[in-house]
Design a protein around this motif. Sequence first.
Motif, mmCIF file in Angstrom:
data_model
loop_
_atom_site.group_PDB
_atom_site.id
_atom_site.type_symbol
_atom_site.label_atom_id
_atom_site.label_comp_id
_atom_site.label_asym_id
_atom_site.label_seq_id
_atom_site.Cartn_x
_atom_site.Cartn_y
_atom_site.Cartn_z
ATOM 1 N N UNK A 50 0.680 -4.172 4.759
ATOM 2 C CA UNK A 50 1.977 -4.288 5.428
ATOM 3 C C UNK A 50 2.772 -2.991 5.468
ATOM 4 N N UNK A 51 2.720 -2.231 4.382
ATOM 5 C CA UNK A 51 3.493 -0.990 4.312
ATOM 6 C C UNK A 51 2.907 0.137 5.141
ATOM 7 N N UNK A 52 1.717 -0.070 5.700
ATOM 8 C CA UNK A 52 1.032 0.986 6.466
ATOM 9 C C UNK A 52 1.128 0.747 7.969
ATOM 10 N N UNK A 105 1.024 -8.906 5.813
ATOM 11 C CA UNK A 105 2.003 -9.410 4.858
ATOM 12 C C UNK A 105 2.642 -8.229 4.159
ATOM 13 N N UNK A 106 3.863 -8.435 3.687
ATOM 14 C CA UNK A 106 4.599 -7.359 3.034
ATOM 15 C C UNK A 106 4.575 -7.592 1.538
ATOM 16 N N UNK A 143 7.633 -6.966 10.218
ATOM 17 C CA UNK A 143 6.632 -6.073 10.800
ATOM 18 C C UNK A 143 6.343 -6.461 12.251
ATOM 19 N N UNK A 144 6.363 -7.764 12.524
ATOM 20 C CA UNK A 144 6.040 -8.213 13.890
ATOM 21 C C UNK A 144 7.067 -7.671 14.892
ATOM 22 N N UNK A 160 8.085 -16.185 8.257
ATOM 23 C CA UNK A 160 6.639 -16.427 8.111
ATOM 24 C C UNK A 160 6.004 -15.360 7.213
ATOM 25 N N UNK A 161 6.486 -14.117 7.297
ATOM 26 C CA UNK A 161 5.979 -13.074 6.399
ATOM 27 C C UNK A 161 6.352 -13.394 4.945
#
Length: 183
Positions: free
Chosen positions: A48-50, A71-72, A84-85, A155-156
Motif C-alpha cells: 500500500x505504501x508503494x 491494503x494500507x 489509495x483508490x 473498505x481499505x
Amino acid sequence: MRIAVVGKGNVGGGLADLWERAGHELTRIGREGGDVTGADAVLVAVPGGAIAAALDGVQGLEGKIVIDATNLVGAAPPAGFFSNAEFVKSRTDGPTAKSFNVNFAALYGRLRELPSRPSNLWCGDEEARDVVEQLNRDAGYEPVYAGSLDNASTQEGLMQLIFGIVEGGMGRFVYRFAPPDQL
Ligand SMILES: NC(=O)c1ccc[n+]([C@@H]2O[C@H](COP(=O)([O-])OP(=O)(O)OC[C@H]3O[C@@H](n4cnc5c(N)ncnc54)[C@H](OP(=O)(O)O)[C@@H]3O)[C@@H](O)[C@H]2O)c1
C-alpha cells in the motif's frame, strides 16, 4: 480481455494466473515498470505504501479502468487522499474500483474446488462495474457491490478489522471455506 497487473506477488501474480486460466491475456509488471496502453483493465497489487512509486513507473494509465487491491498496513494513503483508490483515480482520471483487498491470496488455489463462490467486495465507479464483476467471477468470486469510490477508505480499513478477527481465532466465520492453517 487484456489485463495488466502491477505487482507480481501473491495477489498480482495469483490473480494473473487465475485470469489467464479463464482465457484472458495478461501482462505482468514489476518494479521495472511498463506500459499499459494496450490493456482493457489494470490491477494494482503492490504494498500500500508503494502505490505512488509503482504508478510512477507505469505509462499509458490515462482513462484506464483500474482495480486497486492494495491494503494500507502500517502506511497511509498519499497526502491529500482518503484512500489509495482515490489516489489511483487522480492519476488515471478513469473508472476506478477497490476490490480483491479483503480476501487472502493464500486461498486462491481453493476457489475452484468450492461448492459455491465466496463473496468479494468491490466499491467504485459505475463505469468499472462490468469489468470488475466479470474479473471477480473469472477469479472464482461472487462480486458484492459496496458503494461508490467514496467507500474505498472504509473498505481499505476493513482489512485491519479482519486481521483482528483472524488473530482472535474466528477467521472461519469470515472465510467459511478456509482451513485453519491457511489463516
Ligand atoms: N497477500 C494477501 O493475501 C493480500 C490480500 C488482499 C490484499 N493484499 C494487498 O495487496 C497488495 C499486494 O500484496 P501481496 O501479498 O501480493 O504482496 P507481495 O507478494 O509482497 O507482492 C508485492 C509486489 O509488488 C511489487 N512492488 C513493490 N514495490 C513496487 C513498485 N514500486 N513498483 C512495482 N512493483 C512493486 C513487489 O516487487 P518485488 O518482488 O520486487 O518487491 C511484488 O511483486 C498489498 O497492498 C497487500 O496489502 C494482500
